[in-house]
Write a protein that holds these residues in place. Structure first.
Motif, PDB file in Angstrom:
ATOM      1  N   MET A   1       0.642  -1.186  -0.005  1.00  0.00           N
ATOM      2  CA  MET A   1       0.046  -0.061  -0.098  1.00  0.00           C
ATOM      3  C   MET A   1       1.043   1.068  -0.120  1.00  0.00           C
ATOM      4  O   MET A   1       0.557   2.342  -0.656  1.00  0.00           O
ATOM      5  CB  MET A   1      -0.892  -0.064   1.332  1.00  0.00           C
ATOM      6  N   ASN A   2       1.852   1.131   0.693  1.00  0.00           N
ATOM      7  CA  ASN A   2       2.690   2.238   0.894  1.00  0.00           C
ATOM      8  C   ASN A   2       3.443   2.611  -0.564  1.00  0.00           C
ATOM      9  O   ASN A   2       3.629   3.921  -0.966  1.00  0.00           O
ATOM     10  CB  ASN A   2       4.048   2.018   1.959  1.00  0.00           C
ATOM     11  N   ILE A   3       3.877   1.713  -1.348  1.00  0.00           N
ATOM     12  CA  ILE A   3       4.434   1.949  -2.596  1.00  0.00           C
ATOM     13  C   ILE A   3       3.574   2.369  -3.615  1.00  0.00           C
ATOM     14  O   ILE A   3       3.748   3.316  -4.422  1.00  0.00           O
ATOM     15  CB  ILE A   3       5.292   0.622  -3.247  1.00  0.00           C
ATOM     16  N   LEU A   4       2.247   2.056  -3.590  1.00  0.00           N
ATOM     17  CA  LEU A   4       1.161   2.310  -4.418  1.00  0.00           C
ATOM     18  C   LEU A   4       0.736   3.817  -4.273  1.00  0.00           C
ATOM     19  O   LEU A   4       0.535   4.574  -5.146  1.00  0.00           O
ATOM     20  CB  LEU A   4       0.176   1.592  -4.588  1.00  0.00           C
TER      21      LEU A   4
ATOM     22  N   TYR B   1      -5.578   6.371  10.767  1.00  0.00           N
ATOM     23  CA  TYR B   1      -6.364   5.448  10.214  1.00  0.00           C
ATOM     24  C   TYR B   1      -7.509   6.186   9.347  1.00  0.00           C
ATOM     25  O   TYR B   1      -8.328   6.442   9.959  1.00  0.00           O
ATOM     26  CB  TYR B   1      -6.911   4.410  11.227  1.00  0.00           C
ATOM     27  N   ILE B   2      -7.028   6.843   8.288  1.00  0.00           N
ATOM     28  CA  ILE B   2      -7.981   7.731   7.485  1.00  0.00           C
ATOM     29  C   ILE B   2      -8.917   6.863   6.640  1.00  0.00           C
ATOM     30  O   ILE B   2      -8.658   5.839   6.332  1.00  0.00           O
ATOM     31  CB  ILE B   2      -7.423   8.701   6.542  1.00  0.00           C
TER      32      ILE B   2
ATOM     33  N   PRO C   1      -9.633   6.796   3.314  1.00  0.00           N
ATOM     34  CA  PRO C   1      -9.156   6.325   2.155  1.00  0.00           C
ATOM     35  C   PRO C   1      -8.347   4.948   2.315  1.00  0.00           C
ATOM     36  O   PRO C   1      -8.591   4.159   1.424  1.00  0.00           O
ATOM     37  CB  PRO C   1      -8.429   7.382   1.553  1.00  0.00           C
ATOM     38  N   MET C   2      -7.573   5.076   3.311  1.00  0.00           N
ATOM     39  CA  MET C   2      -6.779   3.849   3.637  1.00  0.00           C
ATOM     40  C   MET C   2      -7.590   2.677   4.079  1.00  0.00           C
ATOM     41  O   MET C   2      -7.743   1.469   3.634  1.00  0.00           O
ATOM     42  CB  MET C   2      -5.650   4.044   4.667  1.00  0.00           C
ATOM     43  N   ASN C   3      -8.527   2.915   4.958  1.00  0.00           N
ATOM     44  CA  ASN C   3      -9.631   1.777   5.270  1.00  0.00           C
ATOM     45  C   ASN C   3     -10.121   1.334   4.190  1.00  0.00           C
ATOM     46  O   ASN C   3     -10.726  -0.025   4.155  1.00  0.00           O
ATOM     47  CB  ASN C   3     -10.519   2.486   6.623  1.00  0.00           C
ATOM     48  N   ASN C   4     -10.673   2.043   2.934  1.00  0.00           N
ATOM     49  CA  ASN C   4     -11.656   1.557   2.012  1.00  0.00           C
ATOM     50  C   ASN C   4     -10.778   0.756   1.196  1.00  0.00           C
ATOM     51  O   ASN C   4     -11.270  -0.287   0.610  1.00  0.00           O
ATOM     52  CB  ASN C   4     -11.934   2.696   1.185  1.00  0.00           C
ATOM     53  N   ILE C   5      -9.151   1.024   0.986  1.00  0.00           N
ATOM     54  CA  ILE C   5      -8.545   0.289   0.367  1.00  0.00           C
ATOM     55  C   ILE C   5      -8.361  -1.204   0.872  1.00  0.00           C
ATOM     56  O   ILE C   5      -8.322  -2.446   0.210  1.00  0.00           O
ATOM     57  CB  ILE C   5      -7.275   0.924   0.279  1.00  0.00           C
ATOM     58  N   MET C   6      -8.138  -1.285   2.058  1.00  0.00           N
ATOM     59  CA  MET C   6      -7.998  -2.376   2.987  1.00  0.00           C
ATOM     60  C   MET C   6      -9.322  -3.388   2.732  1.00  0.00           C
ATOM     61  O   MET C   6      -9.048  -4.398   2.592  1.00  0.00           O
ATOM     62  CB  MET C   6      -7.697  -2.105   4.368  1.00  0.00           C
ATOM     63  N   SER C   7     -10.435  -2.541   3.112  1.00  0.00           N
ATOM     64  CA  SER C   7     -11.793  -3.333   2.969  1.00  0.00           C
ATOM     65  C   SER C   7     -11.699  -3.902   1.460  1.00  0.00           C
ATOM     66  O   SER C   7     -12.344  -5.115   1.381  1.00  0.00           O
ATOM     67  CB  SER C   7     -12.703  -2.396   3.165  1.00  0.00           C
ATOM     68  N   HIS C   8     -11.376  -3.248   0.363  1.00  0.00           N
ATOM     69  CA  HIS C   8     -11.651  -3.632  -1.108  1.00  0.00           C
ATOM     70  C   HIS C   8     -10.695  -4.948  -1.217  1.00  0.00           C
ATOM     71  O   HIS C   8     -11.104  -5.897  -1.686  1.00  0.00           O
ATOM     72  CB  HIS C   8     -11.317  -2.640  -2.097  1.00  0.00           C
ATOM     73  N   TYR C   9      -9.451  -4.917  -0.603  1.00  0.00           N
ATOM     74  CA  TYR C   9      -8.674  -5.973  -0.772  1.00  0.00           C
ATOM     75  C   TYR C   9      -9.066  -7.168  -0.207  1.00  0.00           C
ATOM     76  O   TYR C   9      -9.132  -8.223  -0.865  1.00  0.00           O
ATOM     77  CB  TYR C   9      -7.182  -5.293  -0.046  1.00  0.00           C
ATOM     78  N   GLN C  10      -9.744  -6.963   1.147  1.00  0.00           N
ATOM     79  CA  GLN C  10     -10.235  -8.215   1.915  1.00  0.00           C
ATOM     80  C   GLN C  10     -11.420  -8.698   1.043  1.00  0.00           C
ATOM     81  O   GLN C  10     -11.779  -9.979   1.011  1.00  0.00           O
ATOM     82  CB  GLN C  10     -10.498  -7.826   3.244  1.00  0.00           C
ATOM     83  N   HIS C  11     -12.323  -7.942   0.579  1.00  0.00           N
ATOM     84  CA  HIS C  11     -13.604  -8.138  -0.155  1.00  0.00           C
ATOM     85  C   HIS C  11     -12.985  -9.070  -1.358  1.00  0.00           C
ATOM     86  O   HIS C  11     -13.619 -10.085  -1.727  1.00  0.00           O
ATOM     87  CB  HIS C  11     -14.418  -7.147  -0.920  1.00  0.00           C
TER      88      HIS C  11
ATOM     89  N   CYS D   1      -0.730   1.343   6.557  1.00  0.00           N
ATOM     90  CA  CYS D   1       0.421   2.131   6.520  1.00  0.00           C
ATOM     91  C   CYS D   1       0.230   3.315   7.191  1.00  0.00           C
ATOM     92  O   CYS D   1       0.715   4.349   7.165  1.00  0.00           O
ATOM     93  CB  CYS D   1       1.218   2.354   5.125  1.00  0.00           C
ATOM     94  N   ALA D   2      -0.632   3.433   8.365  1.00  0.00           N
ATOM     95  CA  ALA D   2      -1.086   4.502   9.002  1.00  0.00           C
ATOM     96  C   ALA D   2       0.093   5.003   9.841  1.00  0.00           C
ATOM     97  O   ALA D   2       0.200   6.188   9.736  1.00  0.00           O
ATOM     98  CB  ALA D   2      -2.235   4.087   9.900  1.00  0.00           C
ATOM     99  N   GLU D   3       0.723   4.302  10.289  1.00  0.00           N
ATOM    100  CA  GLU D   3       2.252   4.875  10.767  1.00  0.00           C
ATOM    101  C   GLU D   3       3.464   4.946  10.216  1.00  0.00           C
ATOM    102  O   GLU D   3       4.474   5.173  10.819  1.00  0.00           O
ATOM    103  CB  GLU D   3       2.208   4.154  12.494  1.00  0.00           C
ATOM    104  N   GLN D   4       3.613   4.632   8.856  1.00  0.00           N
ATOM    105  CA  GLN D   4       4.631   4.411   8.354  1.00  0.00           C
ATOM    106  C   GLN D   4       4.928   5.777   7.614  1.00  0.00           C
ATOM    107  O   GLN D   4       4.146   6.598   6.967  1.00  0.00           O
ATOM    108  CB  GLN D   4       4.566   3.399   7.332  1.00  0.00           C
ATOM    109  N   VAL D   5       6.371   5.848   7.265  1.00  0.00           N
ATOM    110  CA  VAL D   5       6.876   7.000   6.481  1.00  0.00           C
ATOM    111  C   VAL D   5       6.298   6.783   4.930  1.00  0.00           C
ATOM    112  O   VAL D   5       6.663   5.713   4.628  1.00  0.00           O
ATOM    113  CB  VAL D   5       8.245   7.358   6.795  1.00  0.00           C
ATOM    114  N   PRO D   6       5.964   7.732   4.393  1.00  0.00           N
ATOM    115  CA  PRO D   6       5.389   7.464   2.952  1.00  0.00           C
ATOM    116  C   PRO D   6       6.774   7.146   2.148  1.00  0.00           C
ATOM    117  O   PRO D   6       7.749   7.785   2.246  1.00  0.00           O
ATOM    118  CB  PRO D   6       5.043   8.796   2.386  1.00  0.00           C
TER     119      PRO D   6
END
Length: 60
Positions: free
Chosen positions: A1-4, A14-15, A17-27, A45-50
């Motif tokens: 996720m961080n690379i993309l 935990y914003i 857009p990030m939660n939506n991406i994780m949800s779609h991935y799991q779906h 990647c909520a706490e990662q450096v971009p």
């Protein structure tokens, strides 16, 4: 996720857009028969450096 997505979503907590991406991935894992329980425990990647900060042109 961080690379993309880099600084568009990473390092901002935990914003939505990030939660939506994780949800779609799991779906899609569920649709492929893998199951979201096998998605792993480090999806965010909520706490990662971009990884790929946006380019900002220098102003003169």
């Amino acid at each position: 996720m961080n690379i993309l997505y880099g600084d568009n979503i990473c390092g901002q907590g935990y914003i939505d857009p990030m939660n939506n991406i994780m949800s779609h991935y799991q779906h899609y894992l569920d649709l492929m028969g893998v199951g979201c329980q096998l998605s792993g425990d480090n999806l965010d990647c909520a706490e990662q450096v971009p990884f790929n900060p946006s380019y900002k042109a220098a102003t003169s």
